[in-house]
Write a protein that holds these residues in place. Structure first.
Motif, mmCIF file in Angstrom:
data_model
loop_
_atom_site.group_PDB
_atom_site.id
_atom_site.type_symbol
_atom_site.label_atom_id
_atom_site.label_comp_id
_atom_site.label_asym_id
_atom_site.label_seq_id
_atom_site.Cartn_x
_atom_site.Cartn_y
_atom_site.Cartn_z
ATOM 1 N N GLY A 138 10.073 36.501 -18.936
ATOM 2 C CA GLY A 138 9.815 37.939 -18.910
ATOM 3 C C GLY A 138 8.363 38.182 -19.266
ATOM 4 N N VAL A 139 7.838 39.320 -18.820
ATOM 5 C CA VAL A 139 6.443 39.613 -19.136
ATOM 6 C C VAL A 139 6.311 40.194 -20.544
ATOM 7 N N GLY A 140 7.338 40.924 -20.999
ATOM 8 C CA GLY A 140 7.297 41.537 -22.323
ATOM 9 C C GLY A 140 7.802 40.574 -23.379
ATOM 10 N N ARG A 158 9.263 49.861 -22.091
ATOM 11 C CA ARG A 158 10.133 49.560 -23.215
ATOM 12 C C ARG A 158 10.601 50.878 -23.823
ATOM 13 N N HIS A 161 18.154 48.451 -17.389
ATOM 14 C CA HIS A 161 17.044 47.496 -17.558
ATOM 15 C C HIS A 161 17.084 46.432 -16.443
ATOM 16 N N SER A 177 13.091 44.045 -12.990
ATOM 17 C CA SER A 177 12.657 42.775 -12.375
ATOM 18 C C SER A 177 13.837 42.032 -11.737
HETATM 19 C C1 8YV Z 1 13.547 41.254 -17.971
HETATM 20 C C2 8YV Z 1 11.506 42.553 -18.733
HETATM 21 O O1 8YV Z 1 14.685 42.032 -17.819
HETATM 22 O O2 8YV Z 1 9.863 41.000 -18.129
HETATM 23 C C3 8YV Z 1 10.226 41.847 -18.929
HETATM 24 O O3 8YV Z 1 9.541 42.147 -19.911
HETATM 25 O O4 8YV Z 1 11.801 43.459 -19.416
HETATM 26 C C4 8YV Z 1 12.415 42.132 -17.645
HETATM 27 O O5 8YV Z 1 11.717 41.543 -16.619
HETATM 28 C C5 8YV Z 1 13.640 40.546 -19.255
HETATM 29 O O6 8YV Z 1 12.484 39.994 -19.719
HETATM 30 C C6 8YV Z 1 14.660 39.435 -19.145
HETATM 31 O O7 8YV Z 1 15.331 39.332 -20.293
#
Ligand code: 8YV
Length: 321
Positions: A74-76, A232, A279, A282
């Motif tokens: 995930g990016v976050g 978020r 959520h 992605s």
């Molecule tokens: C995913 C997200 O649902 O990338 C992120 O930060 O929030 C989403 O792409 C998450 O990371 C997978 O748990």
């Protein structure tokens, strides 16, 4: 370097299977065996694989003294304690870029759905209301609306590029003005909100952006304004949002993220001027496969030479300037 991997929190099933089959990997239990598990195995863990949903808080990190890398799917990565990782020299990698298109696509879909009420209109048809009502109530036009983007990073930029095709004048607020950006910079989220019809939240989560979009910002957006959040839940004061949605303080909202996922407040669910997604921004086959591959590439790189391919900006890789 310890080569043992720990899986923290639920992972995409194929990623979890790969870790178990091809690596020396353990799964952190989530029940009352956890403390004994950590006492026994914690010292042997070299890398963690986790997601933004779970992350690695400081107290868990403290029980993994040999930890060298946290590989975040995930990016976050706001659920991982970045300062504790930096203090311990633990690298963190995330999965930027590969999900940008899908998250931006979702922001556009959510925007159109919220203003044009597509999901609500679908329910209208399914309920059998059409023959009785004759027509569905008029909605709001998207093309040409003024859009403000909170956070002009990769995802914010991709949203802006898409909205240009809709003829939307675009402005933004970021910590710093983006050099060379064609969009209008606003010095604060409230200034941004005051001048737009749609406010799109695309900034990262974490303590630095907690309630960046507070009641004052939402009031500046006003009774004709719409809020879209694909970032978020922590960035928006959700209680204030619900209050203003209920009282007509803002026109509507499209949300993919919430304060306490997967809990969506009943007050929010009762409103018909919101579109609520679980959520999923992605969540396509293609993008999740790319995220999985990038997470594994980061893990492999760390096992090979102690670096990661896509380190998060807050934690400088060892040996890098
Ligand atoms: C995913 C997200 O649902 O990338 C992120 O930060 O929030 C989403 O792409 C998450 O990371 C997978 O748990």
């Amino acid at each position: 370097m310890s080569r043992r991997i720990l899986q923290v929190g639920p992972l995409k099933p194929s990623l979890a299977a790969t870790l178990t089959e091809r690596y020396d990997a353990l799964v952190l239990p989530d029940d009352d065996t956890r403390a004994a598990f950590l006492a026994e195995h914690g010292p042997s863990i070299g890398a963690v694989v986790t997601t933004g949903r779970t992350g690695v808080p400081a107290d868990l990190m403290a029980q993994l003294p040999a930890l060298g890398a946290i590989v975040n799917f995930g990016v976050g990565y706001d659920t991982t304690d970045v300062e504790a990782a930096a203090a311990r020299g633990v690298l963190i990698s995330n999965t930027p870029d590969v999900l940008t298109d899908c998250v931006a696509d979702t922001a556009i879909g959510l925007t159109i759905d919220t203003l044009r009420r597509l999901s609500d209109a679908d329910r209208f048809v399914r309920r059998g209301d059409w023959p009785e009502a004759g027509t569905y109530p008029l909605t709001r036009k998207v093309s040409g609306k003024r859009v403000g983007i909170v956070g002009l990073g990769r995802i914010g930029q991709a949203i802006a590029t898409r909205l240009e095709a809709f003829g939307c004048p675009i402005s933004y607020h970021s910590r710093r003005e983006v050099t060379g950006s064609p969009y209008i910079y606003a010095a604060s989220p409230a200034d941004l909100a005051a001048d737009v019809d749609i406010l799109v939240v695309a900034t990262s989560g974490g303590s630095g952006t907690q309630h960046l979009v507070d009641r004052q910002v939402l009031e500046a957006l006003g009774p004709e304004g719409y809020l879209i959040n694909i970032a978020r839940g922590s960035v928006v004061d959700q209680d204030a949002l619900v209050d203003l949605l209920r009282t007509g303080g803002i026109a509507g909202a499209g949300l993919d993220v919430y304060t306490d996922e997967p809990t969506v407040p009943a007050d929010l669910m009762a409103l018909d001027n919101v579109v609520l997604l679980p959520h999923l921004a992605s969540g396509t086959v293609e993008t999740r496969a790319a995220m999985e591959q990038l997470a594994l590439d980061n893990l492999d790189r760390w096992l090979a030479d102690g670096t990661v391919l896509t380190p998060v900006p807050e934690v400088t890789p060892r040996g890098a300037s």
